[in-house]
Design a protein around this motif. Sequence first.
Motif, mmCIF file in Angstrom:
data_model
loop_
_atom_site.group_PDB
_atom_site.id
_atom_site.type_symbol
_atom_site.label_atom_id
_atom_site.label_comp_id
_atom_site.label_asym_id
_atom_site.label_seq_id
_atom_site.Cartn_x
_atom_site.Cartn_y
_atom_site.Cartn_z
ATOM 1 N N SER A 1 2.113 6.710 -7.016
ATOM 2 C CA SER A 1 0.886 7.126 -7.715
ATOM 3 C C SER A 1 1.006 8.510 -8.352
ATOM 4 O O SER A 1 0.261 8.832 -9.275
ATOM 5 C CB SER A 1 -0.301 7.107 -6.746
ATOM 6 O OG SER A 1 -0.124 8.054 -5.698
ATOM 7 N N ALA B 1 0.832 -1.211 0.000
ATOM 8 C CA ALA B 1 0.000 0.000 0.000
ATOM 9 C C ALA B 1 0.862 1.255 0.000
ATOM 10 O O ALA B 1 0.548 2.248 -0.676
ATOM 11 C CB ALA B 1 -0.931 0.006 1.210
ATOM 12 N N GLY C 1 -2.681 -0.358 -6.038
ATOM 13 C CA GLY C 1 -3.390 0.610 -6.849
ATOM 14 C C GLY C 1 -2.977 0.603 -8.302
ATOM 15 O O GLY C 1 -2.959 1.649 -8.971
ATOM 16 N N LYS D 1 -5.227 -4.244 -5.366
ATOM 17 C CA LYS D 1 -5.910 -3.221 -4.566
ATOM 18 C C LYS D 1 -4.914 -2.458 -3.702
ATOM 19 O O LYS D 1 -4.966 -1.227 -3.608
ATOM 20 C CB LYS D 1 -6.982 -3.874 -3.684
ATOM 21 C CG LYS D 1 -8.153 -4.456 -4.460
ATOM 22 C CD LYS D 1 -9.146 -5.144 -3.519
ATOM 23 C CE LYS D 1 -10.289 -5.790 -4.302
ATOM 24 N NZ LYS D 1 -11.232 -6.521 -3.399
ATOM 25 N N ARG D 2 -4.033 -3.181 -3.065
ATOM 26 C CA ARG D 2 -3.047 -2.530 -2.205
ATOM 27 C C ARG D 2 -2.141 -1.587 -2.999
ATOM 28 O O ARG D 2 -1.873 -0.465 -2.568
ATOM 29 C CB ARG D 2 -2.180 -3.576 -1.506
ATOM 30 C CG ARG D 2 -2.873 -4.386 -0.418
ATOM 31 C CD ARG D 2 -1.869 -5.356 0.198
ATOM 32 N NE ARG D 2 -2.423 -6.152 1.281
ATOM 33 C CZ ARG D 2 -1.704 -7.031 1.986
ATOM 34 N NH1 ARG D 2 -0.425 -7.212 1.718
ATOM 35 N NH2 ARG D 2 -2.278 -7.718 2.960
ATOM 36 N N GLY E 1 2.505 1.717 -3.526
ATOM 37 C CA GLY E 1 1.457 2.124 -4.456
ATOM 38 C C GLY E 1 1.127 3.597 -4.297
ATOM 39 O O GLY E 1 0.991 4.336 -5.280
ATOM 40 N N HIS E 2 1.017 4.038 -3.050
ATOM 41 C CA HIS E 2 0.742 5.450 -2.763
ATOM 42 C C HIS E 2 1.912 6.329 -3.206
ATOM 43 O O HIS E 2 1.715 7.378 -3.849
ATOM 44 C CB HIS E 2 0.506 5.622 -1.262
ATOM 45 C CG HIS E 2 0.461 7.044 -0.814
ATOM 46 N ND1 HIS E 2 -0.662 7.837 -0.944
ATOM 47 C CD2 HIS E 2 1.419 7.844 -0.244
ATOM 48 C CE1 HIS E 2 -0.408 9.047 -0.475
ATOM 49 N NE2 HIS E 2 0.848 9.067 -0.047
#
Length: 378
Positions: A73, A66, A109, A106-107, A69-70
């Motif tokens: 992004s 997560a 993204g 999902k984690r 991914g953040h």
Amino acid sequence: MISRGYRGTDAKPSLLGFGCMRLPRLQEDKQDIDYDMGQKLIDYAYANGVNYFDTAYMYHDGLSEAFIGHALSKYPRESYFLADKMPLWQVTQESQVEEIFQNQFKRCGVDYFDFYLCHGLDRNIVEKFKKFHVIEYLKQKKAEGKIRRLGFSFHDSPEVLAEILKLNDWDFAQIQLNYIDWQAQDAKGQYDLLAKNGIPVVVMEPVRGGALAKLCPQAADVLKAADPQASLASWAVRFAASQPGVMTVLSGMSSDEQVVDNVSTFVNFQPLSQEELKTLQSAGDIYKKYLTIPCTGCRYCMDCPSGVDIPAVFKIYNEFSVSGREGEFLKAYQALEEKQQASSCVACGRCAQHCPQHISIPEKMKEIREKVEKILSE
């Protein structure tokens, strides 16, 4: 930032990769990630040409995916390569393979992984790999474009590696390679086999979990005499990157100093000369005389049912093995909660089953407990 490319294609993964297993943490005793500091490190690396980022389902107790991914992004998806892994030892039934894979999307993204690995293949895990038809599932995801390149990470012997190579037409492989394990775990044999088969190599643990950045004084002096300006870690990552079949060298970076040092080493990368290799071998021979435990702090052994903080105990003991300072050892050891200490180990052996370094953890815990008792009795 230098790139050796990928099998003659337009893909240009950076020679230095950012490993997301040792990100900066909010607290030393917890795996929660410091997002602000982590973002700063990712931004610096990206701005200086690092475009390969490696995470896994269980890193930072499931928080790494997560975070990365953040952090990524804000950048165009096509500007970086993201690697993730299928944790086969956590799979107990076939349906979990799909559940984990979708959860990773999902984690992180994202809607595809540039590089995807079967995590930690060895002679035991490979049977589960076959039983749950993992390769068939992942090949289907590759056909769908969800995986661009399919590989595996590995901790075992060249003989087992040869058998794993027969299971699939692999796109790449990830192995533990550093100047100690070149002989100690036959990383040379593994590397040679992959190079012979034309399989690009991603290197993990080039600094052996940070241990090669904290050598004993005698070994450190050898390297400092040869190049006073070079960090101990830079010698280690240069050794790994000097192997021509290596595509990317992963480094788990948790501080400004580490990122700046690694970027500097790879932006101005020079393979080790023959004279430098001799110097490094001399330092390595000195280092190996000290009886350290080959723990890299990966935490695959955690959580211990009895509460022992296995990586912390080994880290404290290894620092003592190098320094010989009993007072500092006891102070650090006794700062752990009682349940986290070696004396809480009941020798159930659960941890050893998951150790990629094949450490006999219960035996080492017994040795450490006895060493503490001996010091206290003197």
